[in-house]
Design a protein around this motif. Structure first.
Motif, PDB file in Angstrom:
ATOM      1  N   SER A 142       0.810  -1.220   0.000  1.00 46.70           N
ATOM      2  CA  SER A 142       0.000   0.000   0.000  1.00 46.70           C
ATOM      3  C   SER A 142       0.840   1.265   0.000  1.00 46.70           C
ATOM      4  CB  SER A 142      -0.948  -0.006   1.208  1.00 46.70           C
ATOM      5  OG  SER A 142      -0.200   0.066   2.400  1.00 46.70           O
ATOM      6  N   SER A 143       2.145   1.127   0.011  1.00 46.25           N
ATOM      7  CA  SER A 143       2.963   2.332   0.178  1.00 46.25           C
ATOM      8  C   SER A 143       4.367   2.097  -0.373  1.00 46.25           C
ATOM      9  CB  SER A 143       3.016   2.643   1.685  1.00 46.25           C
ATOM     10  OG  SER A 143       3.898   3.673   1.950  1.00 46.25           O
ATOM     11  N   GLY A 144       5.036   3.193  -0.707  1.00 48.59           N
ATOM     12  CA  GLY A 144       6.449   3.161  -1.055  1.00 48.59           C
ATOM     13  C   GLY A 144       6.799   2.224  -2.201  1.00 48.59           C
ATOM     14  N   ARG A 157       4.215  -0.514  -3.258  1.00 46.58           N
ATOM     15  CA  ARG A 157       3.144   0.006  -4.107  1.00 46.58           C
ATOM     16  C   ARG A 157       3.635   0.196  -5.553  1.00 46.58           C
ATOM     17  NH1 ARG A 157      -0.623   5.239  -2.904  1.00 46.58           N
ATOM     18  NH2 ARG A 157      -1.016   5.742  -5.076  1.00 46.58           N
ATOM     19  N   ARG A 197      -8.936  -0.574   2.981  1.00 51.00           N
ATOM     20  CA  ARG A 197      -9.377   0.348   1.926  1.00 51.00           C
ATOM     21  C   ARG A 197      -8.239   0.658   0.951  1.00 51.00           C
ATOM     22  NH1 ARG A 197     -12.588   6.048   2.589  1.00 51.00           N
ATOM     23  NH2 ARG A 197     -12.550   6.567   0.361  1.00 51.00           N
ATOM     24  N   ASP A 198      -7.031   0.838   1.489  1.00 52.10           N
ATOM     25  CA  ASP A 198      -5.877   1.092   0.616  1.00 52.10           C
ATOM     26  C   ASP A 198      -5.655  -0.088  -0.318  1.00 52.10           C
ATOM     27  OD1 ASP A 198      -4.931   3.627   1.900  1.00 52.10           O
ATOM     28  OD2 ASP A 198      -4.799   2.302   3.621  1.00 52.10           O
ATOM     29  N   ALA A 247      -8.195  -0.212  -3.075  1.00 52.51           N
ATOM     30  CA  ALA A 247      -7.873   0.795  -4.105  1.00 52.51           C
ATOM     31  C   ALA A 247      -6.701   0.324  -4.957  1.00 52.51           C
ATOM     32  CB  ALA A 247      -7.555   2.135  -3.440  1.00 52.51           C
ATOM     33  N   ALA A 278      -7.861  -2.512  -7.274  1.00 52.59           N
ATOM     34  CA  ALA A 278      -8.668  -1.995  -8.389  1.00 52.59           C
ATOM     35  C   ALA A 278      -7.765  -1.339  -9.425  1.00 52.59           C
ATOM     36  CB  ALA A 278      -9.694  -0.993  -7.858  1.00 52.59           C
ATOM     37  N   ASP A 279      -6.825  -0.538  -8.947  1.00 49.83           N
ATOM     38  CA  ASP A 279      -5.921   0.166  -9.868  1.00 49.83           C
ATOM     39  C   ASP A 279      -5.074  -0.838 -10.656  1.00 49.83           C
ATOM     40  OD1 ASP A 279      -4.852   2.825 -10.722  1.00 49.83           O
ATOM     41  OD2 ASP A 279      -2.990   1.984  -9.934  1.00 49.83           O
ATOM     42  N   LEU A 332      -7.067  -2.476 -13.354  1.00 50.33           N
ATOM     43  CA  LEU A 332      -7.303  -1.578 -14.489  1.00 50.33           C
ATOM     44  C   LEU A 332      -6.024  -1.266 -15.257  1.00 50.33           C
ATOM     45  CD1 LEU A 332      -9.943   0.735 -12.795  1.00 50.33           C
ATOM     46  CD2 LEU A 332     -10.321  -0.801 -14.726  1.00 50.33           C
ATOM     47  N   ARG A 333      -4.882  -1.425 -14.583  1.00 51.96           N
ATOM     48  CA  ARG A 333      -3.604  -1.250 -15.292  1.00 51.96           C
ATOM     49  C   ARG A 333      -3.304  -2.429 -16.206  1.00 51.96           C
ATOM     50  NH1 ARG A 333       0.626   2.074 -13.379  1.00 51.96           N
ATOM     51  NH2 ARG A 333      -0.033   3.474 -11.734  1.00 51.96           N
ATOM     52  N   SER A 346       9.324   8.269   0.115  1.00 55.14           N
ATOM     53  CA  SER A 346       8.255   7.524   0.776  1.00 55.14           C
ATOM     54  C   SER A 346       7.905   8.259   2.072  1.00 55.14           C
ATOM     55  CB  SER A 346       8.755   6.106   1.090  1.00 55.14           C
ATOM     56  OG  SER A 346       9.717   6.179   2.119  1.00 55.14           O
ATOM     57  N   PRO A 373      10.222   5.756  -5.981  1.00 54.53           N
ATOM     58  CA  PRO A 373       9.899   4.334  -5.741  1.00 54.53           C
ATOM     59  C   PRO A 373       9.778   3.544  -7.037  1.00 54.53           C
ATOM     60  CG  PRO A 373       8.418   5.767  -4.490  1.00 54.53           C
ATOM     61  CD  PRO A 373       9.257   6.657  -5.353  1.00 54.53           C
ATOM     62  N   ARG A 415       1.920  14.613   3.140  1.00 50.68           N
ATOM     63  CA  ARG A 415       1.655  13.818   1.938  1.00 50.68           C
ATOM     64  C   ARG A 415       1.336  12.382   2.362  1.00 50.68           C
ATOM     65  NH1 ARG A 415       6.412  12.400  -1.974  1.00 50.68           N
ATOM     66  NH2 ARG A 415       6.706  10.947  -0.263  1.00 50.68           N
ATOM     67  N   GLU A 472      -0.063   8.565   2.433  1.00 51.19           N
ATOM     68  CA  GLU A 472      -0.149   7.543   1.384  1.00 51.19           C
ATOM     69  C   GLU A 472      -1.301   6.587   1.623  1.00 51.19           C
ATOM     70  OE1 GLU A 472       3.303   5.570   0.053  1.00 51.19           O
ATOM     71  OE2 GLU A 472       4.410   7.425  -0.233  1.00 51.19           O
ATOM     72  N   TYR A 479      -5.233   5.845   3.558  1.00 50.60           N
ATOM     73  CA  TYR A 479      -6.437   6.566   3.964  1.00 50.60           C
ATOM     74  C   TYR A 479      -6.420   6.900   5.449  1.00 50.60           C
ATOM     75  CZ  TYR A 479      -8.641   6.120  -0.567  1.00 50.60           C
ATOM     76  OH  TYR A 479      -8.934   6.246  -1.902  1.00 50.60           O
ATOM     77  N   PHE A 530      -6.944   4.486 -10.144  1.00 50.83           N
ATOM     78  CA  PHE A 530      -8.222   4.254 -10.797  1.00 50.83           C
ATOM     79  C   PHE A 530      -8.974   3.233  -9.953  1.00 50.83           C
ATOM     80  CE2 PHE A 530      -8.115   6.361 -14.912  1.00 50.83           C
ATOM     81  CZ  PHE A 530      -6.792   6.777 -14.949  1.00 50.83           C
ATOM     82  N   LEU A 531     -10.198   3.553  -9.601  1.00 52.44           N
ATOM     83  CA  LEU A 531     -10.928   2.688  -8.675  1.00 52.44           C
ATOM     84  C   LEU A 531     -11.932   1.782  -9.380  1.00 52.44           C
ATOM     85  CD1 LEU A 531     -11.530   5.331  -5.853  1.00 52.44           C
ATOM     86  CD2 LEU A 531      -9.768   3.559  -5.943  1.00 52.44           C
TER      87      LEU A 531
END
Lengths: 249, 438
Positions: free
Chosen positions: A13-15, A18, A39-40, A43, A46-47, A50-51, A190, A205, B20, B22, B24, B66-67
């Motif tokens: 979810s990060s750095g 991700r 939730r992260d 998301a 989903a991304d 779609l990629r 990050s 990253p 910033r 990353e 939620y 994109f969700l």
């Protein structure tokens, strides 16, 4: 030319985790994305789909959970992707209070997230890969392991422990097709580095992720990314203590 | 961390806290923990809309995913930090497009919503709000709330075009249109002067998807505003899409170098540009990738303003007042003797609301180097606009004051009242909000 087809990313979810997810998704890889925030992860999944990821499964995991079962986690990953050929464990946790006098609770958390949970997962994934006779396992250490400082005492020691553990694991699977690598990223853009005044440039990253993926086809067992950190840390290692103790980096 | 933020035109600045997040959880914690905050997208507004001395700027960079995408309806759901360049590419790959996009690919979708931006298609596609189906907004007082024209329309109206003052937009659902093809016919039509350009644009309006002009406002007399009208329309067939979109870093756009836009040079620069455009073919077929973002790759234009920066005035004048307003404008610019680096026209349609830059009329944008005389000139332009029932684009203006905004926008009192009722403690604030006193 090895190209991951089914990959697990812990810390997605990060750095860098991700960024790895995004790059692998662009290449159509099947993914299990593991991290804490549901939730992260949704998301990210989903991304990634779609990629272009053929599959992207969010999987919640809290490495700070003392009851974490590495076997259960690897099993959950295998249920989602039956032929996992690459695992990236990118997690890292720092604290401003890690100054050599942290609370017992903070030490436990830092050691658990940066070392204990990681080696449990690494050992479990390595064993599964060994059974399947293939796989790449990539663990993330830190430049802090080679140059500990007063502001990351427990973190640096945990990462150094991880490097030693991995060396042992590499030896254990030396005759197996399973390949285990350790990456020690330098400063990466990050949450760990955001807003900090740093002596050296911060790497994107995405750039680190691409180098990590390129490295899957190399035979190295340990690498600094960007590579110039090897020279910087060599210099720091050779510094006399009388000089090193005065550095504030 | 504290950071000095600049408006893109380089004229407004603020030293403010910045975060910033990353994840939620970190985002909501940062917002809840700040005494005041303002979301920050690409940081490319010409005014300081995403920073304020007393507020924490919450960057949306990492909320750029994109969700969802519905293949049947073409609706796409994104996080606010998605750049429009990536959105356009994503949609083009799926044979869809969203015509109401601004000129540079680095602008974020969140920013497009906050300013209800327009593109060079405004005359037939309207503003960005025409494509926003729904969004979710996080404000510390209300938590995260979904809104659309059907669900919480009051919040939706206040959020789309609301200058980012209703909170941090967490997701945006957009409708899109089928992409007729990836080939675009570009026509370049010479215009003898400003009035001629408007006439030609009016006659082309129905046929062209994209319609705008470049005008040389440094010319005098009957050649004032001589230039080129660009009309683009989709062509049957496809062209390979080779995207080469450039990044634009947040302001100041002029950078730190010397200024090349000066009295002595502007006539030559504009003359040269005009000549180059006239040498080009009157008509050619390009790909969507070449035409979607006309500013991409031309960032040197901003750099040439140097550390002095620039100012932009974008006005929208009702059609019935255009002739009188353009004559007054010509007199005002001639008297000011300030070099105009860019003049550009668009045709507008629709009805504005609150502080939206929208309505029936003719839109003229002009850029000038930020020299000492720029302030008085822009005040005279304010008077011209007000006298002719026009409005100015607040996202392009780093100096307009509350009283002027009140006189231009009939919706100003209603917006001020609504935003104060929604956020009585002013938890969301920006330098723009303070300056125009909403």
């Amino acid at each position: 030319m090895f190209e991951p087809r089914q990959a697990v990313i812990v810390g997605a979810s990060s750095g860098v985790g991700r960024a790895l997810a995004a790059v692998l998704a662009d290449r159509g890889c099947r993914l299990v994305l593991a991290a804490r925030g549901a939730r992260d992860l949704e998301a990210m999944a989903a991304d990634c789909r779609l990629r272009g990821a053929a599959e992207a499964h969010p999987l919640g995991v809290d490495l700070n959970n003392p009851n974490l079962s590495a076997d259960a986690f690897t099993m959950a990953c295998a249920e989602r992707l039956p032929a996992i050929d690459a695992v990236f464990i990118t997690v890292g946790m720092v604290s401003d209070d890690d100054d050599g006098t942290p609370s017992e609770e903070l030490i436990s958390r830092l050691v658990r997230v940066n070392y204990l949970a990681v080696i449990q997962l690494a050992a479990a994934f390595a064993a599964r890969m060994h059974e399947r006779n293939e796989g790449r396992l990539v663990l993330f250490s830190s430049i802090a392991a080679a140059a500990p400082r007063r502001r990351n005492v427990a973190y640096a020691s945990a990462k150094a422990g991880l490097e030693v553990f991995t060396r042992g694991l590499q030896h254990r699977y030396a005759d197996s097709p399973v390949r285990i690598q350790v990456i020690a990223p330098g400063y990466v853009d990050s949450p760990m580095t955001f807003g900090r005044s740093l002596a050296f440039p911060v790497a994107a990253p995405e750039d680190v992720a691409r180098k990590v993926l390129r490295g899957l086809n190399s035979s190295y067992r340990f690498r600094y990314i960007p590579g110039y950190w090897a020279w910087i840390l060599r210099g720091l290692r050779w510094l006399p203590w009388a000089v090193y103790r005065r550095l504030s980096f | 961390m504290k950071q000095t933020f600049h408006s893109f035109d380089g004229q407004e600045q603020a030293c403010a806290e910045v975060e910033r997040p990353e994840r939620y959880a970190d985002l909501f914690a940062a917002i809840d923990g700040a005494p005041a905050f303002i979301p920050r997208g690409g940081g490319l507004s010409y005014c300081l809309a995403s920073a304020s001395e007393g507020a924490c700027s919450i960057r949306a960079d990492r909320f750029d995913r994109f969700l969802a995408y519905d293949e049947d309806s073409g609706e796409v759901e994104v996080e606010p930090g998605v750049r429009v360049g990536r959105l356009v590419r994503f949609l083009a790959d799926r044979a869809r497009h969203l015509p109401a996009i601004p000129g540079h690919p680095s602008i974020t979708v969140g920013g497009c919503v906050a300013f209800n931006v327009h593109g060079k298609t405004q005359h037939n596609a309207g503003n960005f709000d025409a494509f926003v189906r729904a969004c979710s907004v996080y404000h510390p007082r209300t938590g995260e709330v979904s809104c659309s024209r059907e669900e919480r329309p009051d919040l939706f109206d206040l959020t789309v075009g609301g200058l980012g003052l209703t909170g941090f937009i967490t997701r945006i659902r957009l409708r899109t249109l089928p992409l007729p093809g990836t080939a675009v016919r570009v026509r370049r039509i010479p215009a003898a002067n400003l009035a001629d350009a408007v006439e030609r644009m009016r006659s082309l309006g129905g046929d062209a998807e994209v319609l705008y002009s470049w005008n040389n406002l440094n010319r005098r007399g009957k050649h004032f505003g001589a230039g080129i009208v660009y009309a683009e329309s989709f062509e049957a067939g496809n062209r390979p899409l080779r995207w080469n979109l450039t990044d634009l870093a947040p302001g100041p756009g002029g950078g730190n170098g010397p200024s090349f836009h000066a009295r002595w040079s502007e006539r030559w620069i504009c003359g040269l540009y005009h000549t180059i455009q006239r040498i080009k073919a009157d008509e050619e077929v390009l790909s969507l990738a070449d035409t979607a973002f006309p500013i991409s790759g031309k960032e040197i234009y901003y750099r040439m303003f140097g550390r002095r920066g620039f100012r932009e005035y974008q006005m929208l004048i009702p059609p019935e007042a255009w002739n009188a307003a353009s004559r007054e404008l010509q007199r005002t610019l001639a008297a000011a003797r300030i070099p105009v680096s860019l003049g550009s026209l668009k045709l507008f349609s629709g009805r504005g609301k609150f502080l939206h830059f929208e309505g029936e009329g003719i839109c003229l944008a002009l850029d000038i180097p930020a020299m000492r005389e720029a302030g008085p000139l822009f005040e005279r332009l304010d008077a011209v606009v007000i006298d002719h029932g026009g409005i100015a684009n607040l996202s392009k203006d780093s100096r307009i004051r509350a009283e002027t905004v009140r006189r231009m926008f009939p919706g100003y009192p209603a917006f001020r009242e609504a935003i104060r009722a929604f956020d009585p403690e002013k938890r969301v604030t920006s330098a723009l909000r303070e300056r125009i006193d909403v």
